[in-house]
Structure formats: structure tokens, C-alpha cells
Design a protein around this motif. Structure first.
Motif, PDB file in Angstrom:
ATOM      1  N   ILE A 327       0.901  -1.202  -0.013  1.00  0.00           N
ATOM      2  CA  ILE A 327      -0.076  -0.101  -0.052  1.00  0.00           C
ATOM      3  C   ILE A 327       1.109   1.164   0.023  1.00  0.00           C
ATOM      4  CG2 ILE A 327      -1.628   1.359   1.194  1.00  0.00           C
ATOM      5  CD1 ILE A 327      -2.912  -1.169   2.495  1.00  0.00           C
ATOM      6  N   THR A 328       0.692   2.024  -0.957  1.00  0.00           N
ATOM      7  CA  THR A 328       1.528   3.327  -1.009  1.00  0.00           C
ATOM      8  C   THR A 328       0.615   4.661  -1.160  1.00  0.00           C
ATOM      9  OG1 THR A 328       1.324   3.491  -3.422  1.00  0.00           O
ATOM     10  CG2 THR A 328       3.243   1.975  -2.380  1.00  0.00           C
ATOM     11  N   GLY A 329       1.404   5.811  -1.071  1.00  0.00           N
ATOM     12  CA  GLY A 329       0.258   6.932  -1.154  1.00  0.00           C
ATOM     13  C   GLY A 329       0.968   8.051  -0.433  1.00  0.00           C
ATOM     14  N   LYS A 330       0.671   9.353  -0.343  1.00  0.00           N
ATOM     15  CA  LYS A 330       1.239  10.336   0.111  1.00  0.00           C
ATOM     16  C   LYS A 330       1.418  10.361   1.580  1.00  0.00           C
ATOM     17  CE  LYS A 330      -0.246  13.849  -3.274  1.00  0.00           C
ATOM     18  NZ  LYS A 330      -1.017  15.142  -3.556  1.00  0.00           N
ATOM     19  N   ASN A 331       2.314  10.867   2.339  1.00  0.00           N
ATOM     20  CA  ASN A 331       2.259  10.831   3.737  1.00  0.00           C
ATOM     21  C   ASN A 331       1.013  11.714   3.904  1.00  0.00           C
ATOM     22  OD1 ASN A 331       4.773  10.009   4.081  1.00  0.00           O
ATOM     23  ND2 ASN A 331       5.756  11.918   4.461  1.00  0.00           N
ATOM     24  N   GLY A 332       0.253  10.975   5.369  1.00  0.00           N
ATOM     25  CA  GLY A 332      -1.107  11.262   5.797  1.00  0.00           C
ATOM     26  C   GLY A 332      -2.160  10.874   5.182  1.00  0.00           C
ATOM     27  N   SER A 333      -2.116  10.228   3.834  1.00  0.00           N
ATOM     28  CA  SER A 333      -3.160   9.604   3.314  1.00  0.00           C
ATOM     29  C   SER A 333      -3.944   8.655   3.943  1.00  0.00           C
ATOM     30  CB  SER A 333      -2.703   9.257   1.902  1.00  0.00           C
ATOM     31  OG  SER A 333      -1.613   8.068   1.830  1.00  0.00           O
ATOM     32  N   GLY A 334      -3.515   7.981   4.927  1.00  0.00           N
ATOM     33  CA  GLY A 334      -4.238   6.960   5.675  1.00  0.00           C
ATOM     34  C   GLY A 334      -3.706   5.391   5.687  1.00  0.00           C
ATOM     35  N   LYS A 335      -2.518   5.360   5.138  1.00  0.00           N
ATOM     36  CA  LYS A 335      -1.820   4.052   4.857  1.00  0.00           C
ATOM     37  C   LYS A 335      -1.682   3.125   6.223  1.00  0.00           C
ATOM     38  CE  LYS A 335       1.825   5.692   3.143  1.00  0.00           C
ATOM     39  NZ  LYS A 335       1.466   6.934   3.460  1.00  0.00           N
ATOM     40  N   THR A 336      -1.098   3.997   7.427  1.00  0.00           N
ATOM     41  CA  THR A 336      -0.808   3.297   8.761  1.00  0.00           C
ATOM     42  C   THR A 336      -2.155   3.002   9.359  1.00  0.00           C
ATOM     43  OG1 THR A 336       1.223   4.087   8.893  1.00  0.00           O
ATOM     44  CG2 THR A 336       0.222   3.490  10.865  1.00  0.00           C
ATOM     45  N   THR A 337      -3.054   4.104   9.219  1.00  0.00           N
ATOM     46  CA  THR A 337      -4.506   4.008   9.813  1.00  0.00           C
ATOM     47  C   THR A 337      -5.085   2.780   9.326  1.00  0.00           C
ATOM     48  OG1 THR A 337      -4.406   6.441   9.883  1.00  0.00           O
ATOM     49  CG2 THR A 337      -6.466   5.447  10.211  1.00  0.00           C
ATOM     50  N   LEU A 338      -5.262   2.684   8.039  1.00  0.00           N
ATOM     51  CA  LEU A 338      -5.726   1.443   7.394  1.00  0.00           C
ATOM     52  C   LEU A 338      -5.186   0.065   7.769  1.00  0.00           C
ATOM     53  CD1 LEU A 338      -7.472   0.034   5.378  1.00  0.00           C
ATOM     54  CD2 LEU A 338      -6.054   0.356   3.519  1.00  0.00           C
ATOM     55  N   LEU A 339      -3.825   0.117   7.999  1.00  0.00           N
ATOM     56  CA  LEU A 339      -3.269  -1.164   8.667  1.00  0.00           C
ATOM     57  C   LEU A 339      -3.989  -1.546  10.014  1.00  0.00           C
ATOM     58  CD1 LEU A 339       0.545  -1.100   7.728  1.00  0.00           C
ATOM     59  CD2 LEU A 339      -1.431  -2.138   6.614  1.00  0.00           C
ATOM     60  N   ARG A 340      -3.974  -0.459  10.882  1.00  0.00           N
ATOM     61  CA  ARG A 340      -4.467  -0.445  12.210  1.00  0.00           C
ATOM     62  C   ARG A 340      -5.724  -0.942  12.323  1.00  0.00           C
ATOM     63  NH1 ARG A 340      -0.905   4.737  14.635  1.00  0.00           N
ATOM     64  NH2 ARG A 340       0.891   3.754  14.694  1.00  0.00           N
ATOM     65  N   TYR A 341      -6.711  -0.263  11.473  1.00  0.00           N
ATOM     66  CA  TYR A 341      -8.081  -0.679  11.230  1.00  0.00           C
ATOM     67  C   TYR A 341      -8.199  -2.183  10.997  1.00  0.00           C
ATOM     68  CZ  TYR A 341     -13.065   0.361  10.630  1.00  0.00           C
ATOM     69  OH  TYR A 341     -14.366   0.315  10.582  1.00  0.00           O
ATOM     70  N   ILE A 342      -7.414  -2.683   9.976  1.00  0.00           N
ATOM     71  CA  ILE A 342      -7.459  -3.985   9.580  1.00  0.00           C
ATOM     72  C   ILE A 342      -7.086  -4.833  10.945  1.00  0.00           C
ATOM     73  CG2 ILE A 342      -6.414  -5.791   8.520  1.00  0.00           C
ATOM     74  CD1 ILE A 342      -6.007  -3.967   6.151  1.00  0.00           C
ATOM     75  N   LEU A 343      -6.087  -4.599  11.563  1.00  0.00           N
ATOM     76  CA  LEU A 343      -5.835  -5.388  12.994  1.00  0.00           C
ATOM     77  C   LEU A 343      -6.781  -5.264  13.944  1.00  0.00           C
ATOM     78  CD1 LEU A 343      -2.081  -4.155  13.095  1.00  0.00           C
ATOM     79  CD2 LEU A 343      -2.985  -6.608  12.789  1.00  0.00           C
ATOM     80  N   LEU A 344      -7.612  -4.338  14.050  1.00  0.00           N
ATOM     81  CA  LEU A 344      -8.700  -4.098  15.007  1.00  0.00           C
ATOM     82  C   LEU A 344      -9.789  -4.864  14.323  1.00  0.00           C
ATOM     83  CD1 LEU A 344      -8.486  -0.265  16.023  1.00  0.00           C
ATOM     84  CD2 LEU A 344      -7.945  -2.409  17.392  1.00  0.00           C
ATOM     85  N   ARG A 345      -9.959  -5.244  13.180  1.00  0.00           N
ATOM     86  CA  ARG A 345     -11.130  -6.094  12.593  1.00  0.00           C
ATOM     87  C   ARG A 345     -12.109  -5.144  12.759  1.00  0.00           C
ATOM     88  NH1 ARG A 345      -9.705 -12.035  12.864  1.00  0.00           N
ATOM     89  NH2 ARG A 345      -7.871 -12.232  13.811  1.00  0.00           N
ATOM     90  N   GLY A 346     -12.000  -4.016  12.383  1.00  0.00           N
ATOM     91  CA  GLY A 346     -13.154  -3.048  12.377  1.00  0.00           C
ATOM     92  C   GLY A 346     -14.313  -3.313  11.618  1.00  0.00           C
ATOM     93  N   LYS A 347     -15.228  -2.534  11.671  1.00  0.00           N
ATOM     94  CA  LYS A 347     -16.516  -2.700  10.685  1.00  0.00           C
ATOM     95  C   LYS A 347     -16.172  -2.724   9.239  1.00  0.00           C
ATOM     96  CE  LYS A 347     -19.092   0.496  12.461  1.00  0.00           C
ATOM     97  NZ  LYS A 347     -20.110   1.638  12.743  1.00  0.00           N
ATOM     98  N   GLU A 348     -16.843  -3.264   8.322  1.00  0.00           N
ATOM     99  CA  GLU A 348     -16.797  -3.423   7.070  1.00  0.00           C
ATOM    100  C   GLU A 348     -15.421  -3.917   6.673  1.00  0.00           C
ATOM    101  OE1 GLU A 348     -16.579   0.206   7.831  1.00  0.00           O
ATOM    102  OE2 GLU A 348     -18.661   0.281   7.984  1.00  0.00           O
ATOM    103  N   ILE A 349     -14.743  -4.710   7.480  1.00  0.00           N
ATOM    104  CA  ILE A 349     -13.508  -5.481   7.353  1.00  0.00           C
ATOM    105  C   ILE A 349     -14.031  -6.824   7.679  1.00  0.00           C
ATOM    106  CG2 ILE A 349     -11.288  -5.988   7.995  1.00  0.00           C
ATOM    107  CD1 ILE A 349     -10.947  -3.513   6.473  1.00  0.00           C
ATOM    108  N   THR A 350     -13.524  -7.849   6.707  1.00  0.00           N
ATOM    109  CA  THR A 350     -13.843  -9.120   7.070  1.00  0.00           C
ATOM    110  C   THR A 350     -12.307  -9.878   6.932  1.00  0.00           C
ATOM    111  OG1 THR A 350     -16.043  -9.314   5.665  1.00  0.00           O
ATOM    112  CG2 THR A 350     -15.081 -11.411   6.304  1.00  0.00           C
TER     113      THR A 350
END
Length: 487
Positions: A327-350
Motif C-alpha cells: 500500500i502506497t500513497g502520500k504521507n498522511g493519506s491513511g496507510k498506517t491508519t488502514l493497517l491498524r483498522y485491519i488489525l482491529l478487525r473494524g466494521k466493513e472489514i472481513t
């Protein structure tokens, strides 16, 4: 002829009674573009500080004939004037420096560096916290730079774009190679092949001479046995012909001398060791950890926010089993936030119910338990000791390094140990956030081999283009609040 900018002669730098750099003679010329590579702790930054005058050699002298600007990651930015256009190009926020992120700090320091012209630049690991846009800016600024450039970097893409010489620092010695990083790698590969050829010739010649010496010794033994098995009549006859006995003795001694001469030639052969080969590594997963979902990580119309800031807007994706997804993108685009959301098994993630995550994040790793590097690994892995040692060796843990107390490891050593543990650990999905930061080029190449040998699924974030080209099966980009598969 180009003017000399820096001249180093008969240099010796020691640290705690250990010689870290020995330089008989080394020069930087007016338009040199030099990339410095070497393992962590080899002395790259020491060499740069020596050239900048921050460090004085224990022996020898360093002469500087021009003014150099110096950049490194560790010093914090100072409140100085910055070119307004550069500030805009680098998206430097109008806020107190104390609030800057690592990437913003780096961009500010680069803007300060490029706001004024300097005849020479000494730059230490400038791209560690930069995103793709920042790296492009850095390359663009220096592509047509008119002066002497000396650059320490682990980013092979940057080195390929900017330098025409490589200085390799190893075992306290600086060796110069012509060309960029790819040229240097090709020369190293050729040296390795030549060493292998010489090793094979050495082994063949040693085998031939050893065999010849053995045959001579066998011949001498046969002569001895022939003398010992003569009949009484033959012995009496021989007694009357002493010169014949002496002739046999002489013949036997001559053969023995010939054998010894050959053995001496074997000892005098110049030993050529085989080049060190990295053992082929495979990380096989136990049946208990194997996943069977075709897509172990999926999202359906995911919206991801931080406060009022929307990072992803109704994005859907399916990450396939057993692949490396970047996963790539600009600094602050949400890459690390997405990884953490996956680890938390957040809503809309299976997530596959059997998923076991191993996580590498950008942080300072602290170990609290008293144990050696090897003990730490054995406690957290089901692989045998020889495999563990092999993996640690690939990440530059050798000899007494295995006996080090993990609580006393440097930051770079801690990062390498955590990466080894992840690949040898009891996981089936690895999450790696900027894993190449703070690794030297050689450890990055080892990490590439680890990833290729891993049977599980890997989800990673990185801005290292060369690294992604080598390991990623799929590259996704966060752009305009969408996660898009790169073509």
C-alpha cells in the motif's frame, strides 16, 4: 581537471580502542556524485562527519577546500529562512516546528538545505521519512546540482538516479566503485563469480597435487615391502651386491622426497575461500496455521475517518491469500491508519477467523526480559536452531551478536531482531509498516529474500521503489480517498 574539494590522507579513526576507519588516501573532486553504502555500524556516518569536520581523526589529516552543507536525520530543524517556493512545493505546514511529524521535519530540513547554493553537500539518509512525492522532489533538486555531492542512503532507486561513484565501507576500509548502485551490484556479483572460479581452480589443483603425493607415497611403500619380502637366498645374493641394495634405498628415498615436495607445493598454494553464499531460506507454515480463504482480508464499502478527516470513502478490496500486497500513497493519506483498522478487525472489514497477525510498526522497540538474541528467537519460534541461526545471520547477527542481551541492543539491531522474529514466528499474516527504514542496503536485500520465501500473506507499506519492485505481487495506492490497484 576538476578541483579537489576534500583530501584525506593516512586517516585512522578509533572508538573504544577499536579502529573503525582506515583511509590511506581518498579524495572528493568538484563534480563528484558519490553514494556511500555499508552495513549499519560500518562507519558511513562517521566518514561523513569526518569530511564535515565534526569529527577529528586520531591519525592523519582531512583538508577541505570548499564550503559544505551537512544534512542528517537526527538533528532537529532550526528556525531559519526557507525559500517560499520550496516551502509550497514540499507542503510544509505553517505551524510550530514542535508539532511537525517525522516526514514534515525531513521536508523542512530539505527546504532549508536547498534554499541556498552550496559548493558541496554531505547528506545522510535523507529519504527515511519521505513519501513518493518527497523522494521525487529530492531527486529533481539534485539531478542537475552543480557541485560535489556525497550521499549516504539505503534507497537503491535514489542512488541509481543520483550518483556516479559508490564508496563501500566494510571492515574499516573504503573501496571505490565506478557507476551507480546497480553498476556496483553488478561489479560485486562479477567479483563473487571470479572468486568462485578461483576457488574451484584452487580446490582442483589441491586435489590433483594431494593425489599425486599419495601415489608417490604408495610407490615408496611398495619399494619398502619389496625389500622386506626377499628370500634368504636373495638376501645372501644381495649382501654380495651392496650397491644394488643402496640403489633400492636411494630409489625409495627419492620417491619419498618427491612425495614430500608435492606436499610442500600443496601447503604453498594460495588458499582461495569460496564466496559466502546466502542459504536458500523457506518459511514453511504448519498445517495448524494454514489459511484456506481465497481472500483472508476483505472490505466492502469501507469508510475510514480520523476525527472529521475522511481518509477512505466507500472503498472495497480483496487481498489474496499467500501474496505480498503493498500500500502506497502520500504521507498522511491513511496507510498506517488502514493497517491498524485491519488489525482491529473494524466494521466493513472481513478477516479469516484463523488469521494470526504478526506486526512490525515504526516505533522504538524496548525489551524488558533478560535473554540473549538466540534465546529470544528460540522462545518465539518452532523452527530448529540451525534455521534460526541462518535467518539471524542474514540480518547481520553473527558470532557474539547471538549472545547479546536483547535489552542492550541498539535501535537498528532491535528492528532487525523483530523482523527475524516475525518471519520465524507463529503467524500466517504479516503486517509490515515501512520495514526498510533504518535497515542498511544489505539487510533490505535479506528482507527481500525473506518475503519471497514466506508462504503466508504479507501486507506492507513502503515508499522504497526498488524494494516494492522486487517483493510486491500487488500494489495499491491511496488516492482521492480511494484504495486503487496500481496498473
Amino acid at each position: 581537471m576538476e578541483n579537489v574539494c576534500i583530501e584525506m590522507e593516512n586517516i585512522e579513526v578509533t572508538f573504544l580502542d577499536r579502529v573503525v576507519l582506515t583511509i590511506p588516501q581518498l579524495s572528493v573532486h568538484q563534480f563528484d556524485r558519490i553514494g556511500i553504502v555499508g552495513k549499519n555500524g560500518a562507519g558511513k556516518s562517521t566518514l561523513l562527519k569526518l569530511m564535515d569536520g565534526q569529527l577529528k581523526p586520531d591519525k592523519g589529516r582531512v583538508k577541505r577546500f570548499i564550503d559544505f552543507a551537512y544534512f542528517d536525520q537526527l538533528t532537529r530543524s532550526q528556525e531559519t529562512e526557507v525559500d517560499y517556493e520550496l516551502k509550497g512545493k514540499l507542503a510544509i505546514p505553517e505551524t510550530d516546528i514542535g508539532n511537525f511529524s517525522g516526514g514534515e521535519q525531513t521536508r523542512l530540513k530539505l527546504a532549508q538545505l536547498f534554499s541556498n547554493y552550496h559548493e558541496g553537500l554531505l547528506i545522510d539518509e535523507p529519504t527515511t521519512h519521505l513519501d513518493d512525492e518527497g523522494i521525487r522532489f529530492f531527486i529533481d533538486e539534485l539531478t542537475y546540482y552543480y557541485g560535489a555531492l556525497i550521499l549516504v542512503s539505503h534507497d537503491r532507486y535514489v542512488l541509481d538516479k543520483l550518483v556516479t561513484k559508490i564508496w563501500e565501507v566494510a571492515n574499516g576500509i573504503v573501496t571505490e566503485y565506478t557507476g551507480n548502485y546497480s553498476d556496483y551490484a553488478a561489479q560485486k556479483e562479477l567479483q563473487k563469480k571470479q572468486q568462485q572460479d578461483l576457488h574451484e581452480k584452487y580446490v582442483k589443483e589441491k586435489s590433483r597435487l594431494t593425489k599425486a603425493a599419495e601415489e608417490k607415497m604408495k610407490k615408496a611403500e611398495k619399494i619398502t615391502q619389496a625389500n622386506g619380502h626377499m628370500s634368504k637366498k636373495e638376501t645372501k645374493a644381495k649382501a654380495n651386491k651392496m650397491f644394488m641394495t643402496k640403489s633400492k634405498d636411494t630409489s625409495q628415498k627419492a620417491v619419498q622426497r618427491a612425495a614430500k615436495a608435492i606436499e610442500q607445493r600443496v601447503e604453498q598454494l594460495e588458499v582461495v575461500e569460496a564466496p559466502r553464499e546466502d542459504k536458500r531460506i523457506r518459511f514453511q507454515q504448519s498445517s495448524a496455521l494454514q489459511l484456506h480463504n481465497k481472500f483472508p482480508i476483505m472490505a466492502d464499502r469501507l469508510t475510514l475517518k480520523v476525527g472529521e478527516n475522511t481518509l477512505l470513502d466507500t472503498s472495497s478490496f480483496q487481498f489474496p491469500l499467500g501474496k505480498t500486497i503493498a500500500i502506497t500513497g502520500k504521507n498522511g493519506s491513511g496507510k498506517t491508519t488502514l493497517l491498524r483498522y485491519i488489525l482491529l478487525r473494524g466494521k466493513e472489514i472481513t478477516i479469516s477467523p484463523k488469521a494470526v497477525f504478526g506486526i512490525y510498526e515504526q516505533m522504538d522497540y524496548q525489551f524488558t526480559k533478560e535473554e540473549t538474541v538466540l534465546e529470544y528467537m528460540k522462545e518465539r519460534s518452532d523452527y530448529d536452531e540451525s534455521k534460526i541461526r541462518s535467518v539471524l545471520h542474514s540480518m547481520s547477527f553473527t558470532g557474539n551478536d547471538l549472545k547479546k542481551d536483547v535489552r542492550n541492543l541498539s535501535g537498528g539491531e532491535a528492528v532487525r531482531l523483530v523482523l527475524c522474529q516475525l518471519f520465524l514466528g507463529r503467524y500466517n499474516i504479516l503486517i509490515l509498516d515501512e520495514p526498510t527504514n533504518f535497515l542498511d542496503v544489505f539487510c533490505i536485500e535479506a528482507l527481500e529474500r525473506f518475503i519471497k520465501a514466506y508462504e503466508g500473506t504479507i501486507l506492507l507499506v513502503s515508499h522504497d521503489r526498488s524494494f516494492l519492485d522486487k517483493v510486491a505481487d500487488y500494489i495499491y495506492v491511496i488516492s482521492d480517498k480511494k484504495l486503487v490497484l496500481s496498473s
